[in-house]
Motif scaffolding. Structure first.
Motif, PDB file in Angstrom:
ATOM      1  N   ALA A  33       0.771  -1.018  -0.089  1.00  0.00           N
ATOM      2  CA  ALA A  33      -0.003   0.045  -0.418  1.00  0.00           C
ATOM      3  C   ALA A  33       1.000   1.379   0.335  1.00  0.00           C
ATOM      4  O   ALA A  33       0.250   2.157  -0.084  1.00  0.00           O
ATOM      5  CB  ALA A  33      -1.031  -0.113   1.273  1.00  0.00           C
ATOM      6  N   ASP A  38      -2.955   0.385  -6.524  1.00  0.00           N
ATOM      7  CA  ASP A  38      -4.029   0.753  -6.686  1.00  0.00           C
ATOM      8  C   ASP A  38      -4.742  -0.779  -6.389  1.00  0.00           C
ATOM      9  O   ASP A  38      -6.060  -0.665  -5.937  1.00  0.00           O
ATOM     10  CB  ASP A  38      -4.441   0.951  -8.250  1.00  0.00           C
ATOM     11  CG  ASP A  38      -3.444   2.353  -8.832  1.00  0.00           C
ATOM     12  OD1 ASP A  38      -3.820   3.286  -8.073  1.00  0.00           O
ATOM     13  OD2 ASP A  38      -2.797   2.088  -9.483  1.00  0.00           O
ATOM     14  N   ALA A 126     -11.634   0.376  -2.982  1.00  0.00           N
ATOM     15  CA  ALA A 126     -10.205   0.837  -2.486  1.00  0.00           C
ATOM     16  C   ALA A 126     -10.495   2.079  -1.109  1.00  0.00           C
ATOM     17  O   ALA A 126     -12.493   2.810  -1.944  1.00  0.00           O
ATOM     18  CB  ALA A 126      -9.643   1.896  -3.449  1.00  0.00           C
ATOM     19  N   PRO A 131      -5.770   0.828  -1.082  1.00  0.00           N
ATOM     20  CA  PRO A 131      -5.831   0.985  -2.608  1.00  0.00           C
ATOM     21  C   PRO A 131      -6.502  -1.043  -2.264  1.00  0.00           C
ATOM     22  O   PRO A 131      -7.171  -1.366  -1.187  1.00  0.00           O
ATOM     23  CB  PRO A 131      -4.268  -0.240  -2.662  1.00  0.00           C
ATOM     24  CG  PRO A 131      -3.871  -0.663  -1.517  1.00  0.00           C
ATOM     25  CD  PRO A 131      -3.925   0.971  -0.448  1.00  0.00           C
ATOM     26  N   ALA A 159     -10.198   0.376 -10.120  1.00  0.00           N
ATOM     27  CA  ALA A 159      -9.015  -0.025  -9.313  1.00  0.00           C
ATOM     28  C   ALA A 159      -8.130  -0.250 -10.453  1.00  0.00           C
ATOM     29  O   ALA A 159      -7.128   0.448 -10.558  1.00  0.00           O
ATOM     30  CB  ALA A 159      -8.437  -1.434  -8.505  1.00  0.00           C
TER      31      ALA A 159
END
Length: 396
Positions: A33, A38, A126, A131, A159
């Protein structure tokens, strides 16, 4: 998964492995992260036992409480009853009920993905700079079956939205080293305009060099120029420009003809690889694992005096083995292997890694070749198996 994500235009930045310990899992999630990815995809740790902690750890990472998903719980219950042939109105053992309850826990706000085994997947969207996380089962057949549904979940779609789905081309070569390829790629930096738009990765696998290029549609001409240069420099070693494997080429070149094997040092690995493909009964007649000299002479008809004079690891013996395999099976073509896989067995002039091959084809003179392969016993045997496929394909 890396290949499937690449097909979707996703650049895979990290591949990590860690133990089934909450602290280790959390550390990996936080590291990924922090790197600004993403999407994080996890596999494994979704079972009913105490060491299956992935869902609970992902929930902690995301700051989300766990709740039981009634629909998923019912699905798991049905799967378990079907597998164990337990009637719907019968009471399951307490331990089994507890296991089902555990596997039905889903982070609040996440979407449960129906199981393809007993373990459901989870897609966590997310939020707050964190993410998205896609949690999938570890067994490959379960993961692969779940993948199409998983990548269509809102969390994953959001994402990876906006990714450009590029093209991927694969060239395969045999007998080409990575240092030699590196020289050509350095030459390509000057000879091919716009090469920076083509991402080239290489991997040596089983004696074959795999050259994978990824690019978007605007760089097609650049890739074509690169491919032309690679073929101009190494065309004698390139055996595939369309991602076909040597197995694919061998089967297509058989074209109705039959094949047999006579193996000593590879112990049946060539025949086993031939049978890896469905439909192999159409072309593979059989094989002889002639590990002992007695089987070489008694089954394949290799003259005992030939072995006594030259040793079992010799090209004349390899030729006689291949001819014997073709004769006893009636195959159109046969390949043989006889060598020293190690770690012991070296002889003067025949170090560990020495393998002799024979290829016998109906109506032709038998071809023989000797190769010296590096590595341990397993490596020598695997490299010899690949070499046998290339010799067969070349003969065909």
């Amino acid at each position: 998964m890396s290949g499937r994500l690449a097909d979707l235009g996703v650049d895979v930045a990290h591949l990590t492995i860690c133990g089934d310990r909450p602290a280790d899992l959390l550390a990996q999630l936080r590291f990924l992260a922090a790197d600004g990815v993403d999407l994080i995809v996890t596999t494994g740790g979704l079972g009913p036992t105490a060491d299956d902690l992935t869902v609970a750890t992902v929930a902690e990472f995301a700051g989300l409480p766990l709740r039981q998903d009634p629909q998923i719980r019912q699905t798991i219950d049905t799967v378990i009853r079907t597998w164990r042939q337990v009637p719907a109105d019968a009471t399951l053992p307490d331990a089994l009920v507890a296991a089902i309850d555990k596997q039905a826990l889903v982070p609040v706000g996440a979407r449960a993905i129906p199981p393809t085994g007993t373990a459901p997947g989870v897609a966590v969207p997310a939020a707050d700079g964190r993410p998205a996380v896609l949690v999938l089962p570890g067994p490959p057949h379960e993961l692969q079956a779940m993948w199409p549904t998983a990548v269509r979940t809102d969390a994953v779609v959001e994402a990876i939205s906006g990714r450009v789905i590029g093209e991927q081309r694969t060239i395969r070569a045999y007998g080409l080293s990575e240092p030699d390829l590196a020289v050509t790629l350095r030459e390509a930096d000057d000879a091919v305009p716009g090469l920076a738009d083509v991402e080239v990765t290489t991997c040596m696998r089983g004696g074959e060099l795999e050259i994978v290029s990824r690019f978007d549609g605007t760089a097609s001409a650049t890739y074509d120029a690169l491919a032309d240069l690679l073929i101009a420099r190494h065309g004698d070693k390139v055996f595939s420009t369309d991602a076909s494997t040597i197995d694919d080429l061998l089967v297509s070149r058989l074209n109705g003809r039959t094949v047999a094997t006579a193996e000593s040092c590879t112990g049946g690995m060539v025949a086993a690889r031939l049978t890896d493909r469905a439909g192999s009964s159409a072309y593979l007649l059989g094989g002889v694992v002639s590990y002992s000299n007695e089987v070489k002479t008694g089954v394949l008809g290799v003259p005992a005096e030939l072995i006594a004079e030259l040793g079992a690891v010799s090209e004349p013996v390899a030729a006689a083995m291949a001819e014997g395999a073709r004769r006893v099976t009636g195959a159109d073509i046969a390949v043989s292997t006889t060598g020293i896989a190690g770690p012991d067995g070296a002889r003067p002039g025949k170090p560990v890694g020495t393998v002799c091959f024979g290829v016998a084809v109906a109506g032709r003179e038998t071809v023989t070749v000797t190769r010296l392969f590096p590595g341990d016993r397993d490596s020598v045997r695997r490299l010899a198996t690949t070499a046998a496929f290339h010799l067969l394909a070349a003969a065909l």
